[in-house]
Enzyme design. Structure first.
Site, PDB file in Angstrom:
ATOM      1  N   HIS A 154       0.821  -1.215   0.000  1.00 35.22           N
ATOM      2  CA  HIS A 154       0.000   0.000   0.000  1.00 35.22           C
ATOM      3  C   HIS A 154       0.857   1.268   0.000  1.00 35.22           C
ATOM      4  O   HIS A 154       0.623   2.199  -0.775  1.00 35.22           O
ATOM      5  CB  HIS A 154      -0.917  -0.031   1.228  1.00 35.22           C
ATOM      6  N   GLU A 159      -4.592 -11.708 -14.303  1.00 35.25           N
ATOM      7  CA  GLU A 159      -3.650 -11.717 -13.174  1.00 35.25           C
ATOM      8  C   GLU A 159      -3.546 -13.092 -12.539  1.00 35.25           C
ATOM      9  O   GLU A 159      -2.818 -13.287 -11.573  1.00 35.25           O
ATOM     10  CB  GLU A 159      -3.985 -10.628 -12.148  1.00 35.25           C
ATOM     11  N   ASP A 175      -0.234  -9.117  -9.437  1.00 32.53           N
ATOM     12  CA  ASP A 175      -0.768 -10.428  -9.063  1.00 32.53           C
ATOM     13  C   ASP A 175      -0.288 -11.530 -10.001  1.00 32.53           C
ATOM     14  O   ASP A 175      -0.056 -12.658  -9.561  1.00 32.53           O
ATOM     15  CB  ASP A 175      -2.297 -10.393  -9.036  1.00 32.53           C
ATOM     16  N   CYS A 194      -1.819  -2.764 -16.107  1.00 32.45           N
ATOM     17  CA  CYS A 194      -1.988  -1.784 -15.036  1.00 32.45           C
ATOM     18  C   CYS A 194      -1.258  -2.174 -13.766  1.00 32.45           C
ATOM     19  O   CYS A 194      -1.468  -1.585 -12.715  1.00 32.45           O
ATOM     20  CB  CYS A 194      -3.472  -1.539 -14.762  1.00 32.45           C
TER      21      CYS A 194
HETATM   22  C1  PEP Z   1      -2.244  -6.054 -10.247  1.00 37.44           C
HETATM   23  O1  PEP Z   1      -2.459  -7.089  -9.625  1.00 37.44           O
HETATM   24  O2  PEP Z   1      -1.283  -5.902 -11.037  1.00 37.44           O
HETATM   25  C2  PEP Z   1      -3.124  -4.888 -10.048  1.00 37.44           C
HETATM   26  C3  PEP Z   1      -3.003  -3.804 -10.779  1.00 37.44           C
HETATM   27  O3  PEP Z   1      -4.058  -4.971  -9.068  1.00 37.44           O
HETATM   28  P1  PEP Z   1      -3.779  -4.747  -7.488  1.00 37.44           P
HETATM   29  O4  PEP Z   1      -2.357  -4.284  -7.337  1.00 37.44           O
HETATM   30  O5  PEP Z   1      -4.788  -3.757  -7.024  1.00 37.44           O
HETATM   31  O6  PEP Z   1      -4.007  -6.132  -6.966  1.00 37.44           O
HETATM   32 MG    MG Z   2      -4.382  -7.347  -8.682  1.00 35.52          MG
END
Ligand code: PEP
Ligand code: MG
Length: 572
Positions: A189, A429, A453, A500
């Protein structure tokens, strides 16, 4: 002088005094007191001291940050000055002979519960304010120093064990020159927040013995923390910081221009955001839309779930910022490492492999339906796209799509304007989804690869476990091959692919991803100007050669070494 190594979490150099943040729970007992008038006097004095503190905070914030940000302290002062609040506390002290701390706690908790129960964002926010004021008052009664991040009064480098979402929600962002945490990974975070703020950060530095006020340097590129630097080191970093600031100013000046490679290919550069404020910042930083709206932020505040109306208002406000630019709204992704007070999540042995994201939404359709309706309504006459996280199979995708149809039917029945045919995509993911990309591609409008992920699940590494998190590296050849597979499969079905995960904003990974054929790069808003600048220096043909070479390399180390020394990266 002492140099320590951690994980580079957010680019840039920060130099300043340390602010050591180690919050302790407010520990006090309910006690029967002998002298109620003396206790009331103690209360009155504490209230006065807090009023003085709030005036100072208000004045400071007004000058340093802005009128509207300072308003919150005025609200807190008015609340504290409300005779009804003080009278109730005094009555408890007099009648029940309870100590002031316990009386304040009781009255404020009751008020908070009443406000939280009202189905209106305004009143929920007031509940948070009451909590803030009450904590300040109790702290004063206990003779403790202020230790919330909101009370940070000087530009400082925050040093903490870790920062929770609620810590950072109260963070006075203009005062945070840099962040350094003892634990955490590059996708924790704190790291994600630091990148979104453009604040240099190092995480996972290990146990620190340091006192507030000590001069420290954070090198967000190398992942170093330098404590009490000598004059020579300080001067060296000051020069580097100035040089970086000059480059940054140039990048920001060109941020609104498209990212076109030297051989004429335009790439979409969009932002990952988690609030209305970040939406506005993203636009200023040159983002061409949003590749990932993390809707969790709405669910992290307060003890009750946000209503359809509340969600609609916020999604719509964000969609209004972007107008016809794409806004990809990811449906709720909680569970795993993201615990939220308003949903009673089961305690699981392996939460990362448990009921998180789409699995939770499918198991709790009432939560899912409310959110889908709100997104569909926000999408009316806007370019809102819907994205499901953590899809692992065709069945899951079908169930999610069915839920979406149900939500539309409901809105039709209620005659509420909504998007009838928004683009629908999924995050890739889970390795199973990557392997099945050719099966899934015809059934959606787009993919967005979530490499945070995808690396975690491909490499069997818990991304939140700091002893192994560094192993969840998306440059691992196994992950690169999966990304390649996904892009190829999608393109065969004429579908576009975004990415992303944090990888999209990493200067090392950008040439590789361009070469693999990625269509859309989505990242923290603060990274948009530099990634656009980097893409403008690259040729797609050269990037394809880099990608081809990486696909042949056998190990993470070899990929890292190759990208470090490739002519394109060197030029960048
Ligand atoms: C990811 O898993 O790459 C992602 C963008 O989602 P989060 O980091 O919110 O799990
Ligand atoms: Mg994710």
């Amino acid at each position: 002088m002492k140099r320590l190594n951690g994980i580079a979490a957010s680019q840039g150099i920060a130099i300043g005094p340390a602010f050591v943040y180690r919050p302790e729970p407010l520990a006090f007992k309910e006690q029967i007191i002998q002298n109620p008038p003396a206790e009331i006097n103690r209360l009155i004095q504490a209230v006065e001291a807090v009023q003085t503190m709030l005036i100072a905070l208000e004045e400071y914030t007004q000058q340093a940050i802005g009128e509207s940000e300072a308003k919150i302290f005025e609200v807190h002062r008015m609340f504290l000055a409300d005779p009804a609040f003080a009278d109730e506390i005094k009555a408890i002290i007099e009648q029940e002979k309870l100590n002031a701390e316990a009386a304040v706690d009781r009255v404020s908790t009751e008020l908070m519960e009443q406000f939280s129960a009202i189905d209106d964002e305004y009143f929920r926010q007031r509940a948070v304010d009451i909590k803030d004021v009450a904590q300040r008052l109790i702290r004063q009664l206990l003779g403790l120093e202020e230790t919330t991040l909101a009370s940070l009064k000087f530009p400082s480098i925050i040093i903490a064990n870790d920062l929770t979402p609620s810590d950072t929600a109260s963070l006075n962002r203009d005062m945070a020159l840099g962040l350094c945490t003892e634990i955490g990974s590059s996708t924790s975070h704190t790291a994600i927040l630091a990148r979104s703020l453009g604040t240099p950060a190092v995480v996972g530095i290990g146990k620190l013995e340091i006192s507030s006020g000590t001069t420290v340097i954070i090198d967000g590129q190398s992942g170093e923390l330098i404590i009490d630097p000598d004059a020579e080191t300080l001067a060296e970093y000051q020069t580097r910081q100035q040089a970086r600031q000059r480059i940054r100013s140039r990048e920001i000046a060109l941020a609104q221009q498209p990212a076109i490679t030297t051989d004429g290919h335009q790439v979409e550069v969009v932002a990952n955001i988690g609030s209305v404020v970040e939406a506005e910042q993203a636009l200023k930083m040159g983002a061409e839309g949003v590749g990932l709206l993390r809707t969790e932020f709405l669910f992290l505040q307060g003890d009750t779930l946000p209503s359809e109306e509340e969600q609609y208002r916020i999604y719509r406000a964000i969609a209004d910022v972007f107008q016809q630019l794409p806004l990809i709204v990811r449906t709720l992704d909680v569970g795993g490492d993201k615990d939220i007070p308003s949903i009673d999540l089961a305690v699981e042995q392996n939460p990362m492999l448990g009921q998180r994201a789409i699995r939770l939404c499918l198991a709790r359709p009432e939560i899912f339906q409310t959110q889908l309706r709100a997104i569909l309504r926000a999408g009316h006459e806007r370019n809102v796209k819907i994205m499901f996280p953590l899809i692992g199979s065709e069945e899951e995708l079908h169930q999610a799509l069915e839920q979406l149809e149900l939500a539309k039917a409901d809105l039709r029945a209620r005659n509420l304007p909504h998007a009838e045919k928004p683009d629908v995509g999924i995050m890739i993911e889970v390795p199973s989804a990557a392997v099945l990309a050719d099966v899934l591609a015809p059934q959606v409008d787009f993919f967005s690869i979530g490499t945070n992920d995808l690396a975690q699940y491909t490499l069997a590494v818990d991304r939140t476990n700091e002893t192994v998190a560094h192993l969840a590296d998306p440059l691992h050849p196994a992950v690169i091959r999966l990304i390649h597979l996904v892009i190829q499969a999608a393109h065969r079905h004429n579908k576009w692919v975004g990415l992303c995960g944090e990888m999209a904003g990493s200067p090392q990974a950008v040439p590789l991803l361009l070469g693999l054929g990625l269509d859309e790069f989505s990242m923290a808003a603060a990274s948009v100007p530099s990634v656009k600048a980097l893409l403008r220096t690259l040729s797609k043909m050269q990037a394809q050669e880099i990608a081809q070479r990486c696909l042949e390399l056998p190990s993470l180390q070899r990929v890292r070494d190759f990208l470090q020394n490739s002519p394109v990266s060197a030029a960048a």
